[in-house]
Design a protein around this motif. Structure first.
Motif, PDB file in Angstrom:
ATOM      1  N   TRP A  11      -3.627  -3.930  13.533  1.00  0.00           N
ATOM      2  CA  TRP A  11      -3.694  -2.518  13.132  1.00  0.00           C
ATOM      3  C   TRP A  11      -3.317  -1.568  14.261  1.00  0.00           C
ATOM      4  O   TRP A  11      -2.679  -0.549  14.029  1.00  0.00           O
ATOM      5  CB  TRP A  11      -5.116  -2.205  12.630  1.00  0.00           C
ATOM      6  CG  TRP A  11      -5.297  -0.790  12.180  1.00  0.00           C
ATOM      7  CD1 TRP A  11      -4.567  -0.144  11.208  1.00  0.00           C
ATOM      8  CD2 TRP A  11      -6.245   0.153  12.661  1.00  0.00           C
ATOM      9  NE1 TRP A  11      -5.019   1.150  11.055  1.00  0.00           N
ATOM     10  CE2 TRP A  11      -6.064   1.356  11.937  1.00  0.00           C
ATOM     11  CE3 TRP A  11      -7.252   0.097  13.628  1.00  0.00           C
ATOM     12  CZ2 TRP A  11      -6.831   2.492  12.152  1.00  0.00           C
ATOM     13  CZ3 TRP A  11      -8.025   1.224  13.833  1.00  0.00           C
ATOM     14  CH2 TRP A  11      -7.814   2.407  13.105  1.00  0.00           C
ATOM     15  N   HIS A  47      -8.098  -1.634   7.495  1.00  0.00           N
ATOM     16  CA  HIS A  47      -6.893  -0.817   7.326  1.00  0.00           C
ATOM     17  C   HIS A  47      -5.731  -1.701   6.896  1.00  0.00           C
ATOM     18  O   HIS A  47      -5.732  -2.911   7.121  1.00  0.00           O
ATOM     19  CB  HIS A  47      -6.555  -0.075   8.617  1.00  0.00           C
ATOM     20  CG  HIS A  47      -7.468   1.084   8.874  1.00  0.00           C
ATOM     21  ND1 HIS A  47      -7.421   2.238   8.135  1.00  0.00           N
ATOM     22  CD2 HIS A  47      -8.476   1.243   9.777  1.00  0.00           C
ATOM     23  CE1 HIS A  47      -8.355   3.069   8.570  1.00  0.00           C
ATOM     24  NE2 HIS A  47      -9.011   2.496   9.557  1.00  0.00           N
ATOM     25  N   PHE A  48      -4.740  -1.059   6.282  1.00  0.00           N
ATOM     26  CA  PHE A  48      -3.595  -1.762   5.721  1.00  0.00           C
ATOM     27  C   PHE A  48      -2.306  -1.491   6.485  1.00  0.00           C
ATOM     28  O   PHE A  48      -1.376  -2.296   6.436  1.00  0.00           O
ATOM     29  CB  PHE A  48      -3.389  -1.347   4.256  1.00  0.00           C
ATOM     30  CG  PHE A  48      -4.599  -1.513   3.386  1.00  0.00           C
ATOM     31  CD1 PHE A  48      -5.495  -2.558   3.585  1.00  0.00           C
ATOM     32  CD2 PHE A  48      -4.848  -0.616   2.353  1.00  0.00           C
ATOM     33  CE1 PHE A  48      -6.605  -2.712   2.769  1.00  0.00           C
ATOM     34  CE2 PHE A  48      -5.951  -0.762   1.538  1.00  0.00           C
ATOM     35  CZ  PHE A  48      -6.839  -1.810   1.742  1.00  0.00           C
ATOM     36  N   HIS A  49      -2.200  -0.336   7.137  1.00  0.00           N
ATOM     37  CA  HIS A  49      -1.003   0.074   7.871  1.00  0.00           C
ATOM     38  C   HIS A  49      -1.368   0.318   9.333  1.00  0.00           C
ATOM     39  O   HIS A  49      -2.471   0.764   9.638  1.00  0.00           O
ATOM     40  CB  HIS A  49      -0.428   1.377   7.303  1.00  0.00           C
ATOM     41  CG  HIS A  49       0.141   1.254   5.933  1.00  0.00           C
ATOM     42  ND1 HIS A  49       0.642   2.340   5.236  1.00  0.00           N
ATOM     43  CD2 HIS A  49       0.319   0.174   5.128  1.00  0.00           C
ATOM     44  CE1 HIS A  49       1.087   1.942   4.055  1.00  0.00           C
ATOM     45  NE2 HIS A  49       0.896   0.634   3.975  1.00  0.00           N
ATOM     46  N   PRO A  54       2.550   4.360  10.747  1.00  0.00           N
ATOM     47  CA  PRO A  54       2.791   3.198   9.882  1.00  0.00           C
ATOM     48  C   PRO A  54       4.065   2.473  10.319  1.00  0.00           C
ATOM     49  O   PRO A  54       5.023   3.095  10.779  1.00  0.00           O
ATOM     50  CB  PRO A  54       2.942   3.817   8.497  1.00  0.00           C
ATOM     51  CG  PRO A  54       2.368   5.187   8.608  1.00  0.00           C
ATOM     52  CD  PRO A  54       2.599   5.620  10.015  1.00  0.00           C
ATOM     53  N   TYR A  87     -11.395   1.971  -1.167  1.00  0.00           N
ATOM     54  CA  TYR A  87     -10.387   0.926  -1.320  1.00  0.00           C
ATOM     55  C   TYR A  87     -10.781  -0.175  -2.298  1.00  0.00           C
ATOM     56  O   TYR A  87      -9.932  -0.966  -2.699  1.00  0.00           O
ATOM     57  CB  TYR A  87     -10.075   0.288   0.036  1.00  0.00           C
ATOM     58  CG  TYR A  87      -9.318   1.182   0.998  1.00  0.00           C
ATOM     59  CD1 TYR A  87      -8.839   2.422   0.607  1.00  0.00           C
ATOM     60  CD2 TYR A  87      -9.087   0.772   2.302  1.00  0.00           C
ATOM     61  CE1 TYR A  87      -8.157   3.230   1.489  1.00  0.00           C
ATOM     62  CE2 TYR A  87      -8.395   1.580   3.188  1.00  0.00           C
ATOM     63  CZ  TYR A  87      -7.934   2.811   2.784  1.00  0.00           C
ATOM     64  OH  TYR A  87      -7.254   3.611   3.660  1.00  0.00           O
ATOM     65  N   HIS A 119      -2.228   8.213   4.955  1.00  0.00           N
ATOM     66  CA  HIS A 119      -0.977   7.530   4.623  1.00  0.00           C
ATOM     67  C   HIS A 119      -1.226   6.279   3.799  1.00  0.00           C
ATOM     68  O   HIS A 119      -0.539   6.043   2.785  1.00  0.00           O
ATOM     69  CB  HIS A 119      -0.213   7.175   5.895  1.00  0.00           C
ATOM     70  CG  HIS A 119       1.135   6.582   5.637  1.00  0.00           C
ATOM     71  ND1 HIS A 119       1.336   5.248   5.351  1.00  0.00           N
ATOM     72  CD2 HIS A 119       2.361   7.158   5.578  1.00  0.00           C
ATOM     73  CE1 HIS A 119       2.619   5.022   5.149  1.00  0.00           C
ATOM     74  NE2 HIS A 119       3.261   6.162   5.282  1.00  0.00           N
ATOM     75  N   GLU A 120      -2.193   5.461   4.203  1.00  0.00           N
ATOM     76  CA  GLU A 120      -2.392   4.219   3.460  1.00  0.00           C
ATOM     77  C   GLU A 120      -3.108   4.478   2.124  1.00  0.00           C
ATOM     78  O   GLU A 120      -2.870   3.762   1.148  1.00  0.00           O
ATOM     79  CB  GLU A 120      -3.122   3.168   4.308  1.00  0.00           C
ATOM     80  CG  GLU A 120      -4.502   3.523   4.745  1.00  0.00           C
ATOM     81  CD  GLU A 120      -5.060   2.531   5.770  1.00  0.00           C
ATOM     82  OE1 GLU A 120      -4.307   1.692   6.281  1.00  0.00           O
ATOM     83  OE2 GLU A 120      -6.261   2.622   6.052  1.00  0.00           O
ATOM     84  N   TYR A 124      -1.071   3.071  -1.163  1.00  0.00           N
ATOM     85  CA  TYR A 124      -1.670   2.065  -2.035  1.00  0.00           C
ATOM     86  C   TYR A 124      -2.115   2.625  -3.381  1.00  0.00           C
ATOM     87  O   TYR A 124      -2.741   1.918  -4.176  1.00  0.00           O
ATOM     88  CB  TYR A 124      -2.839   1.386  -1.313  1.00  0.00           C
ATOM     89  CG  TYR A 124      -2.385   0.228  -0.449  1.00  0.00           C
ATOM     90  CD1 TYR A 124      -2.593  -1.092  -0.850  1.00  0.00           C
ATOM     91  CD2 TYR A 124      -1.714   0.452   0.741  1.00  0.00           C
ATOM     92  CE1 TYR A 124      -2.160  -2.153  -0.070  1.00  0.00           C
ATOM     93  CE2 TYR A 124      -1.269  -0.602   1.528  1.00  0.00           C
ATOM     94  CZ  TYR A 124      -1.494  -1.901   1.122  1.00  0.00           C
ATOM     95  OH  TYR A 124      -1.056  -2.948   1.894  1.00  0.00           O
TER      96      TYR A 124
END
Length: 328
Positions: A11, A47-49, A54, A87, A119-120, A124
């Motif tokens: 991340w 977190h994803f990004h 990102p 999420y 952003h994420e 998503y």
């Protein structure tokens, strides 16, 4: 003082230059090392990004890692700082966490917060509710999880979440359910939620700021008749140490050089300033004294992020020897 450590998961651009097929071996090796050592807990980010920008660099998913670490370690406690309530459906999340608790033999922690990385959220498809709405989501979600972990069922007809007799069996192995870490220092809502549900809080700030927020938390506890002393206060620390301050600067220069191609000059400069401002930057003697000072102000738990972890263990070894050795 009690100590936790973050495991790099990509991340913060902390696995760059390592082939993705080797990421799990690196992460698991660090987890097993922490399990065999002086740390009470290990942590990942939800977190994803990548941050602060990102990118296509890998970011491994938190609760998948939680399940994997539950199986690959035997002693260390396992947490996320922190899971974003928006999420996942909270009844589903309670079920996932209870399963992780069983796989680990009762070592799961639940770090939970309202979320912030717009952003994420948008990427998503979660939208990005305003802060007051995200905080109300947090309040509803922790209610659902506490019901699930103490009674095996959850029911709530909320503004954001609706569950009707959601069954969460088996219950977590830990008596009373999985310990809740409420992350954030918002005085009107977040700390009020913490007073009701948390075993731990997690927030940052200057000594004056943490004293003030501690007083606010105490007042919320008093209002509901809870013993303030039953909540452990914790902070996260971006950590780079050396035997001398000059050595810490050398380590920081290496970290900045690794980040520069991914962040660009302006953001890399900001990252450098952030590390320099961290209480956990400097010689081991300086860092130990700053942590001891926070302990004198009532903080009992420190969770440390080492940007070097996947590349160089010498700073972590020094911290374990000189800082944990002095304060644990």
């Amino acid at each position: 003082m009690r100590f936790g450590t973050f495991i790099p998961q990509g991340w913060r651009f902390d696995l760059v230059g390592i082939d993705p097929t080797e990421h799990w071996a690196v992460m698991n090796g660090l987890a097993q090392r922490a399990d065999a050592g002086a740390w009470e807990s290990l942590w990942v980010y939800d977190h994803f990004h990548t941050t602060p920008v990102p990118s296509d660099e890998a970011t491994h998913e938190a609760w998948t890692l939680m399940a994997a670490f539950a199986a690959s370690t035997s002693r260390i406690r396992l947490g996320q700082m922190c899971t974003c309530m928006g999420y996942r459906n909270p009844a589903y999340l309670a079920k996932v966490a209870a399963t992780v608790d069983h796989v680990s033999g009762g070592r799961a922690e639940m770090g939970i917060g309202a979320g912030w990385y717009e952003h994420e959220w948008e990427a998503y498809g979660y939208g990005f509710p305003r802060i007051p709405e995200r905080l109300r989501m947090l309040r509803e979600g922790v209610d659902i999880m506490q019901q699930a972990w103490t009674t095996g069922r959850a029911t709530l007809d909320g503004e954001f979440f609706q569950v009707d007799g959601a069954i969460v069996q088996p219950l977590p192995q830990q008596d009373g359910g999985i310990p809740m870490w409420i992350a954030g220092g918002g005085e009107k809502v977040t700390l009020k939620i913490a007073a009701t549900y948390a075993s731990y809080t997690n927030f940052t700030g200057s000594l004056e700021e943490i004293d003030h927020k501690s007083d606010v938390l105490r007042a919320h506890c008093d209002a509901i008749g809870r013993d303030f002393a039953t909540i452990t206060r914790s902070s996260n620390f971006n950590t780079i140490v050396g035997a001398t301050e000059a050595e810490a600067h050398e380590r920081l220069a290496a970290v900045k050089a690794r980040l520069l191609p991914h962040l660009g000059q302006e953001r890399a400069d900001q990252a450098e300033r952030d590390y320099l401002a961290s209480p956990a930057f400097g010689s081991t003697e300086q860092v130990a004294e700053r942590l001891a000072e926070r302990e004198r102000h009532g903080f009992g738990y420190a969770i440390h992020y080492f940007p070097e972890a996947a590349y160089d263990l010498s700073g972590i070894e020094l911290f374990e020897r000189e800082v944990i050795g002095a304060l644990a």
